[in-house]
Write a protein that holds these residues in place. Structure first.
Motif, PDB file in Angstrom:
ATOM      1  N   PHE A 270      48.972  29.976 -92.945  1.00 54.27           N
ATOM      2  CA  PHE A 270      48.485  30.209 -91.580  1.00 54.27           C
ATOM      3  C   PHE A 270      48.129  28.876 -90.912  1.00 54.27           C
ATOM      4  O   PHE A 270      48.425  28.658 -89.745  1.00 54.27           O
ATOM      5  CB  PHE A 270      47.270  31.149 -91.592  1.00 54.27           C
ATOM      6  CG  PHE A 270      47.542  32.486 -92.262  1.00 54.27           C
ATOM      7  CD1 PHE A 270      48.828  33.026 -92.287  1.00 54.27           C
ATOM      8  CD2 PHE A 270      46.511  33.209 -92.874  1.00 54.27           C
ATOM      9  CE1 PHE A 270      49.081  34.254 -92.914  1.00 54.27           C
ATOM     10  CE2 PHE A 270      46.763  34.421 -93.499  1.00 54.27           C
ATOM     11  CZ  PHE A 270      48.050  34.943 -93.516  1.00 54.27           C
ATOM     12  N   ARG A 271      47.522  27.985 -91.705  1.00 55.81           N
ATOM     13  CA  ARG A 271      47.152  26.678 -91.112  1.00 55.81           C
ATOM     14  C   ARG A 271      48.388  25.862 -90.778  1.00 55.81           C
ATOM     15  O   ARG A 271      48.405  25.130 -89.787  1.00 55.81           O
ATOM     16  CB  ARG A 271      46.282  25.877 -92.081  1.00 55.81           C
ATOM     17  CG  ARG A 271      44.873  26.392 -92.094  1.00 55.81           C
ATOM     18  CD  ARG A 271      43.898  25.388 -92.689  1.00 55.81           C
ATOM     19  NE  ARG A 271      42.565  25.946 -92.615  1.00 55.81           N
ATOM     20  CZ  ARG A 271      41.676  25.931 -93.607  1.00 55.81           C
ATOM     21  NH1 ARG A 271      41.972  25.357 -94.754  1.00 55.81           N
ATOM     22  NH2 ARG A 271      40.484  26.466 -93.439  1.00 55.81           N
ATOM     23  N   ALA A 272      49.410  25.979 -91.593  1.00 48.94           N
ATOM     24  CA  ALA A 272      50.635  25.209 -91.310  1.00 48.94           C
ATOM     25  C   ALA A 272      51.212  25.600 -89.961  1.00 48.94           C
ATOM     26  O   ALA A 272      51.869  24.801 -89.302  1.00 48.94           O
ATOM     27  CB  ALA A 272      51.669  25.436 -92.410  1.00 48.94           C
ATOM     28  N   ALA A 273      50.969  26.854 -89.547  1.00 50.08           N
ATOM     29  CA  ALA A 273      51.469  27.290 -88.241  1.00 50.08           C
ATOM     30  C   ALA A 273      50.477  26.953 -87.125  1.00 50.08           C
ATOM     31  O   ALA A 273      50.708  27.293 -85.968  1.00 50.08           O
ATOM     32  CB  ALA A 273      51.727  28.798 -88.282  1.00 50.08           C
ATOM     33  N   GLY A 274      49.374  26.326 -87.487  1.00 51.77           N
ATOM     34  CA  GLY A 274      48.420  25.886 -86.461  1.00 51.77           C
ATOM     35  C   GLY A 274      47.214  26.778 -86.296  1.00 51.77           C
ATOM     36  O   GLY A 274      46.439  26.601 -85.354  1.00 51.77           O
ATOM     37  N   ALA A 275      47.043  27.750 -87.202  1.00 49.65           N
ATOM     38  CA  ALA A 275      45.914  28.691 -87.033  1.00 49.65           C
ATOM     39  C   ALA A 275      44.593  28.045 -87.409  1.00 49.65           C
ATOM     40  O   ALA A 275      44.535  27.186 -88.285  1.00 49.65           O
ATOM     41  CB  ALA A 275      46.130  29.925 -87.894  1.00 49.65           C
ATOM     42  N   GLU A 276      43.572  28.516 -86.767  1.00 48.45           N
ATOM     43  CA  GLU A 276      42.190  28.229 -87.157  1.00 48.45           C
ATOM     44  C   GLU A 276      41.823  29.368 -88.099  1.00 48.45           C
ATOM     45  O   GLU A 276      41.749  30.526 -87.680  1.00 48.45           O
ATOM     46  CB  GLU A 276      41.351  28.301 -85.878  1.00 48.45           C
ATOM     47  CG  GLU A 276      40.002  27.653 -85.941  1.00 48.45           C
ATOM     48  CD  GLU A 276      40.081  26.180 -86.313  1.00 48.45           C
ATOM     49  OE1 GLU A 276      39.366  25.836 -87.250  1.00 48.45           O
ATOM     50  OE2 GLU A 276      40.885  25.431 -85.702  1.00 48.45           O
ATOM     51  N   VAL A 277      41.678  29.077 -89.396  1.00 48.61           N
ATOM     52  CA  VAL A 277      41.418  30.163 -90.358  1.00 48.61           C
ATOM     53  C   VAL A 277      39.917  30.242 -90.608  1.00 48.61           C
ATOM     54  O   VAL A 277      39.289  29.252 -90.973  1.00 48.61           O
ATOM     55  CB  VAL A 277      42.170  29.917 -91.682  1.00 48.61           C
ATOM     56  CG1 VAL A 277      41.863  31.027 -92.685  1.00 48.61           C
ATOM     57  CG2 VAL A 277      43.666  29.829 -91.424  1.00 48.61           C
ATOM     58  N   VAL A 278      39.358  31.426 -90.390  1.00 42.19           N
ATOM     59  CA  VAL A 278      37.911  31.601 -90.523  1.00 42.19           C
ATOM     60  C   VAL A 278      37.636  32.638 -91.610  1.00 42.19           C
ATOM     61  O   VAL A 278      38.155  33.758 -91.555  1.00 42.19           O
ATOM     62  CB  VAL A 278      37.298  32.072 -89.176  1.00 42.19           C
ATOM     63  CG1 VAL A 278      35.785  32.260 -89.311  1.00 42.19           C
ATOM     64  CG2 VAL A 278      37.627  31.068 -88.078  1.00 42.19           C
ATOM     65  N   GLY A 279      36.843  32.253 -92.598  1.00 36.32           N
ATOM     66  CA  GLY A 279      36.531  33.160 -93.700  1.00 36.32           C
ATOM     67  C   GLY A 279      35.276  33.971 -93.408  1.00 36.32           C
ATOM     68  O   GLY A 279      34.343  33.483 -92.776  1.00 36.32           O
ATOM     69  N   VAL A 280      35.290  35.213 -93.889  1.00 36.26           N
ATOM     70  CA  VAL A 280      34.146  36.111 -93.696  1.00 36.26           C
ATOM     71  C   VAL A 280      33.554  36.419 -95.075  1.00 36.26           C
ATOM     72  O   VAL A 280      34.297  36.578 -96.052  1.00 36.26           O
ATOM     73  CB  VAL A 280      34.615  37.412 -92.997  1.00 36.26           C
ATOM     74  CG1 VAL A 280      33.522  38.463 -93.003  1.00 36.26           C
ATOM     75  CG2 VAL A 280      35.046  37.116 -91.574  1.00 36.26           C
ATOM     76  N   ALA A 281      32.234  36.514 -95.125  1.00 37.36           N
ATOM     77  CA  ALA A 281      31.538  36.731 -96.397  1.00 37.36           C
ATOM     78  C   ALA A 281      31.973  38.048 -97.049  1.00 37.36           C
ATOM     79  O   ALA A 281      32.373  38.992 -96.365  1.00 37.36           O
ATOM     80  CB  ALA A 281      30.041  36.752 -96.160  1.00 37.36           C
ATOM     81  N   MET A 282      31.871  38.078 -98.375  1.00 32.89           N
ATOM     82  CA  MET A 282      32.227  39.289 -99.127  1.00 32.89           C
ATOM     83  C   MET A 282      31.019  39.779 -99.910  1.00 32.89           C
ATOM     84  O   MET A 282      30.129  38.998-100.230  1.00 32.89           O
ATOM     85  CB  MET A 282      33.324  38.955-100.147  1.00 32.89           C
ATOM     86  CG  MET A 282      34.594  38.452 -99.545  1.00 32.89           C
ATOM     87  SD  MET A 282      35.719  37.862-100.841  1.00 32.89           S
ATOM     88  CE  MET A 282      36.240  39.392-101.603  1.00 32.89           C
TER      89      MET A 282
END
Ligand SMILES: Cc1ncc(COP(=O)(O)O)c(C=O)c1O
Length: 498
Positions: A224-236
């Motif tokens: 996803f980052r390679a395509a330019g996305a801002e990847v945001v993780g959510v707690a589990m």
């Protein structure tokens, strides 16, 4: 800048009568001259255009010759701007004749390399594969032997979206898991990993947000980052992604899609229950946010299966992803996406730009394996074998790694273990490698730069009889890391009291 060296005195004459291409003849003449000092270090070679004219050869010939010298580490420079001699001995040339690290894309600068495959001599809890003894080798070998007799299979590329025989076989297999689909909704990919890149290419523009679990499969984050996305993780929590935190992130970020691994998540091994699944679907429907559901471990439940998000989805929100890597064989490199038709058209366009189609031969092998009933016969055996390995690992950890804390996974390949206070996953990964056992520090799965206090142990990768020895080695590594910490804590307090 120095004037270009006059190479007329080199006396190079192309010889069209010998088999060696002219650019190699020229490269050899130039490297010989550099080696013996007729062209000195620091000399600037003539531009490719001028030198080509002088020699009466094409410019591409000179370009290719210079490229050879660059590859040998003798020249530095760029096409069109001349080139400087920087060394006279390829064996002692600077290691980086081309400044590759400066040429790296933003993605490549950020990503660290992923190890592919095992390390010899180590007991592996680190790799996310099945041990070869868990692969249905005889059935795959028999299928492959049949397929190579078929001239079409050997000579024709598969259609872009996949081999029809594999579509049919998957439709039947998916139906048994409650997913009703049709050929127009399936795309065969080169492993699930390519599927993630296909999704990224189809839906992500630079700056788009994508939300996922934290921690999660780092291959997805990278795609996803390679395509330019801002990847945001959510707690589990113990059941996977926290629904309230997810809703908050949807409201705040309006992501293009969310990526979840609801069944036997990588790396935590957690299983999302039915109620939680319904709640996630309801939230995403309200925010009209698509879900990419990774089901690559979904068929590996030790107990009753929880229905996939795709099978519960009545609104067409879910892109469902499967793979043959985790429960048949990683050697096939096959995965699939199941998506609503309109989404599938975009996915197919993206796939075409990546590789036109997935290899027909492995598709035919998997189609035969599924259709023949071998998959249905093999699955219970894999699940039983994995459960036995999980039990063996937990018994061995209880004896040799009493400081670890973990939940017993109910399926899949991974046990996610929390380390004693102050020790990082990274340290334990290094200490374990020194003891001859590989584990994955939790850091590589985090979506941010925090420090992980977990390690991922894959009980599927080692042989069953290696698990005890692996846990013994891990125990030793943990004791070493703990001792180092106690030492530095003691040292720290000693300094503090000075
Ligand atoms: C969630 C997830 N997706 C995809 C992959 C890669 O799968 P494949 O071998 O099918 O490309 C992995 C590998 O560990 C994974 O954990």
């Amino acid at each position: 800048m120095a004037t270009p060296t006059d190479l007329a005195g080199l006396g190079f004459q192309p010889d069209p009568t010998i088999a060696e291409p002219i650019y190699l003849q020229l490269a050899t003449a130039l490297s010989d001259a550099i080696r013996v000092g007729r062209i000195v270090i620091g000399a600037r070679l003539p531009s490719e255009r001028r030198y080509a004219q002088a020699l009466g050869v094409s410019r591409t010939t000179v370009t290719a010759a210079y490229q050879e010298l660059r590859a040998l580490g003798l020249l530095r420079g760029y096409v069109g701007r001349g080139a400087i001699v920087i060394a006279n001995d390829p064996d002692r040339a600077p290691a980086e004749a081309i400044p590759w690290s400066q040429l790296a894309s933003r993605f490549a600068r950020r990503a660290s390399p992923t190890s592919a495959g095992g390390h010899s001599g180590l007991i592996s809890f680190g790799d996310g594969w099945l041990h070869p003894s868990l692969t249905p080798r005889a059935a795959l070998a028999a299928g492959a032997a049949r397929i190579v007799q078929d001239s079409d299979a050997l000579t024709k590329a598969a259609p872009l979206r996949g081999l029809p025989a594999l579509h049919d076989a998957l439709i039947d297999t998916l139906r048994m898991n409650g997913v009703k689909t049709s050929p127009g909704e399936i795309l065969i990919t080169g492993g699930a990993q390519q599927g993630l890149n296909v999704i990224a290419r189809a839906f992500i523009s630079p700056g788009d947000a994508v939300v996922c679990e934290n921690p999660t499969w780092h291959g997805a984050v990278r795609a996803f980052r390679a395509a330019g996305a801002e990847v945001v993780g959510v707690a589990m929590d113990h059941e996977g992604v926290d629904p309230d935190a997810l809703e908050e992130s949807l409201a705040r970020l309006r992501p293009k899609f969310i990526y979840l691994i609801p069944s036997f998540q990588c790396p935590t091994g957690r299983l999302m229950g039915l109620q939680r699944r319904r709640r996630i679907l309801e939230i995403c429907a309200r925010y009209r946010t698509p879900i990419v559901e990774s089901h690559v471990y979904g068929d590996l439940a030790f107990g009753e299966k929880v229905p996939s998000l795709k099978s519960l989805d009545s609104t067409g929100l879910v892109i469902h992803q499967g793979s043959a890597s985790k429960n048949v064989s990683a050697a096939l490199r096959l995965g699939w996406l199941v998506a609503p038709r309109l989404a599938m058209d975009l996915l197919a366009t993206a796939k075409a730009s990546l590789d036109l189609s997935t290899p027909a031969l492995t598709q035919a092998v998997l189609a035969g394996f599924l259709k023949s009933g071998a998959y249905a016969r093999h699955q219970p055996k894999v699940r039983e074998a994995l459960r036995a390995r999980r039990d063996a690992l937990i018994a061995a950890l209880a004896g040799h790694c009493p400081d670890l804390r973990y939940a017993s996974p109910q399926g899949g390949l991974y046990l996610w273990a929390q380390l004693p206070k102050l020790i990082s996953g990274h340290e334990v990964e290094a200490a374990a490698a020194a003891e001859g056992v590989s584990v994955r520090g939790g850091n590589s799965f985090l979506t941010d730069d925090a420090t992980s206090s977990h390690i991922r142990l894959c009980y599927a990768a080692p042989a069953l009889d290696e698990i005890l020895a692996g846990a013994q080695r891990l125990g030793k590594a943990l004791r070493t890391a703990l001792k180092r910490h106690r030492g530095s804590v003691a040292l720290g307090s000693a300094f503090a009291s000075v």
